[in-house]
Design an enzyme around this catalytic site. Structure first.
Site, PDB file in Angstrom:
ATOM      1  N   PHE A 129       0.860  -1.167   0.000  1.00  0.00           N
ATOM      2  CA  PHE A 129       0.000   0.000   0.000  1.00  0.00           C
ATOM      3  C   PHE A 129       0.907   1.231   0.000  1.00  0.00           C
ATOM      4  O   PHE A 129       1.785   1.355   0.864  1.00  0.00           O
ATOM      5  CB  PHE A 129      -0.892   0.003   1.244  1.00  0.00           C
ATOM      6  N   ASP A 210       2.312  -4.967   8.261  1.00  0.00           N
ATOM      7  CA  ASP A 210       1.072  -4.201   8.246  1.00  0.00           C
ATOM      8  C   ASP A 210      -0.060  -5.207   8.048  1.00  0.00           C
ATOM      9  O   ASP A 210      -0.200  -5.804   6.985  1.00  0.00           O
ATOM     10  CB  ASP A 210       1.103  -3.185   7.100  1.00  0.00           C
ATOM     11  N   TYR A 235     -11.065  -0.791  11.285  1.00  0.00           N
ATOM     12  CA  TYR A 235     -12.305  -0.430  10.597  1.00  0.00           C
ATOM     13  C   TYR A 235     -12.605  -1.301   9.380  1.00  0.00           C
ATOM     14  O   TYR A 235     -13.630  -1.134   8.744  1.00  0.00           O
ATOM     15  CB  TYR A 235     -12.293   1.044  10.174  1.00  0.00           C
ATOM     16  N   LYS A 236     -11.725  -2.251   9.085  1.00  0.00           N
ATOM     17  CA  LYS A 236     -11.979  -3.146   7.954  1.00  0.00           C
ATOM     18  C   LYS A 236     -12.709  -4.386   8.473  1.00  0.00           C
ATOM     19  O   LYS A 236     -13.890  -4.323   8.800  1.00  0.00           O
ATOM     20  CB  LYS A 236     -10.669  -3.486   7.249  1.00  0.00           C
ATOM     21  N   ARG A 383     -12.034  -5.713  -6.794  1.00  0.00           N
ATOM     22  CA  ARG A 383     -11.826  -6.430  -5.532  1.00  0.00           C
ATOM     23  C   ARG A 383     -13.181  -6.826  -4.960  1.00  0.00           C
ATOM     24  O   ARG A 383     -14.036  -5.978  -4.719  1.00  0.00           O
ATOM     25  CB  ARG A 383     -11.084  -5.560  -4.522  1.00  0.00           C
TER      26      ARG A 383
END
Length: 423
Positions: A129, A210, A235-236, A383
């Site tokens: 990322f 990560d 939050y995922k 995705r």
């Protein structure tokens, strides 16, 4: 081997037999929506919302006294949540704390381990990322190191995956830190955390990860694997809500490591309010807290973890693998125009599938307009993330069926490259 049944009725039967089907009742999936974007933001959870409401009510009732009188006291939110997060990531309680945000934690931990290392180079990969690299480059510059020379980027052979052998070729005696994602955000490949950690340690380098795209859906074992440090968001897949507090792990071997970004919330509890001129770090991962815990960003995680714990990370992982395996099989069966960019082996697959199509951006926009929430990653990835918390096999079937209908009607061609309708 039994012939694959691609019918909707078979999907319903799978849902009826799944031990986690009832978990969906604890969430509020947007109405008339097939939600396949839980790897970006989990949906509203009743448990998380109730925990937030409790914190708001305690603010109303106690005012400033909530720091010590609320249940649980706001003052030690980070440590209490850290104890519970330790079970989610396979760590000892003192090795975890809920604190800061993911990028802040990358700054703090990469910086601290750079200071402690003999080497000066950080090994990353080209499929990371991008914002992780922003933080690492910043940490190198602060130390007077040129990122173009000291950030070593492992390249991908296929643009989809990063193999441990390629990481091994990039590590040498001048490596300070190997920092990788647990799951590649474009393709959904699950990296071999244990193998990469061993590679780093062979050269006396530190291994950090990560876990943003795996925490809560992959059964990690950070302490057993020897990982030195890790960061993540909540939050995922953990479904703690937009802007929810981040988390971090520091292996107990490194509890004496001075934080590179010391802040008063990381000070030892018994002297924190002495406001002494010198920082006295707390014991364990708690020392890497920086600013005052954001109570309303942290409170929902208490409720969200109730759900994760009730289901069990192992069971969630098993259900996730079943959902993604089913998704891959449906794409193979019904979407010959598409290819799978995610490894097919379960042990190499995270919680989502990269469905590749030349017009993926247009296809993603058409899906959203039809109530199937996915996201697009350039140049050609849709995705699709069937979160095991609230997505069922029939939802997966509906998503693939909608793709089939869009492609049959060429409905995606009504969109421009920017996602706007052009006809």
């Amino acid at each position: 081997m039994d012939e694959f049944d691609a019918s909707r009725s078979a999907a319903r039967m799978r849902d009826a037999e799944s031990p986690l089907t009832g978990l969906r009742e604890r969430f509020s999936v947007p109405e008339d929506t097939v939600y396949m974007d839980g790897n970006s933001l989990g949906v509203h959870g009743q448990d998380a919302a109730a925990a937030l409401e409790r914190a708001v009510d305690q603010w109303k009732e106690y005012g400033v006294e909530g720091w010590t009188e609320a249940d649980p006291p706001w003052f030690d939110y980070g440590e209490r949540l850290g104890d519970r997060l330790a079970d989610v990531v396979g760590a000892k309680p003192a090795e975890c704390v809920a604190a800061n945000a993911t990028t802040v934690n990358i700054h703090a931990l990469v910086g601290a381990f750079l200071d402690a290392a003999d080497g000066t180079r950080v090994v990353v990969n080209e499929l990371d990322f991008p914002t992780d690299h922003y933080a690492i480059r910043s940490r190198l510059r602060v130390r007077g190191l040129d990122p173009d020379e000291h950030l070593v980027v492992v390249e991908s052979d296929d643009g989809r995956t990063i193999e441990a052998d390629a990481v091994a070729e990039a590590v040498d005696d001048d490596t300070a830190v190997v920092f990788m994602p647990s799951v590649l955000y474009r393709s959904g490949q699950l990296l071999d955390v244990e193998a990469i950690t061993e590679i780093a340690h062979e050269y006396d380098a530190y291994a950090g990860f990560d876990l943003a795209h795996s925490v809560g859906v992959v059964d990690h074992d950070l302490h057993f694997d020897g990982v030195d440090f890790a960061v993540w968001c909540s939050y995922k897949y953990l479904n703690a809500g937009p802007g929810a507090i981040g988390g971090l792990y520091v292996r107990e071997d490194h509890f004496d490591l001075p934080p590179a970004m010391a802040g008063w919330w990381g000070n030892a509890d018994d002297t924190q309010f002495d406001l002494a001129p010198e920082f006295e770090p707390a014991r364990g991962a708690a020392a890497f807290q920086i600013g005052t815990v954001p109570v309303f960003a942290a409170a929902p995680l208490f409720g969200a973890l109730d759900v994760t714990e009730a289901a069990g990370v192992g069971e969630l992982r098993a259900h996730s693998l079943a959902l993604t395996r089913y998704l891959v099989s449906l794409v193979d069966e019904r979407l010959p125009e598409c290819t799978i960019g995610t490894p097919r082996e379960g042990e190499r697959r995270g919680g989502y599938v990269a469905v590749e199509h030349p017009d993926a951006g247009k296809l993603s926009r058409a899906l959203r307009d039809r109530g199937v929430v996915v996201d697009f990653r350039p140049p050609n990835v849709v995705r699709v993330a069937p979160s095991p918390y609230y997505v069922g096999f029939e939802d997966v079937w509906l998503a693939v069926d909608e793709i089939r209908e869009i492609l049959d009607a060429n409905a995606h061609l009504a969109y421009g490259e920017d996602g706007e309708q052009v006809t």
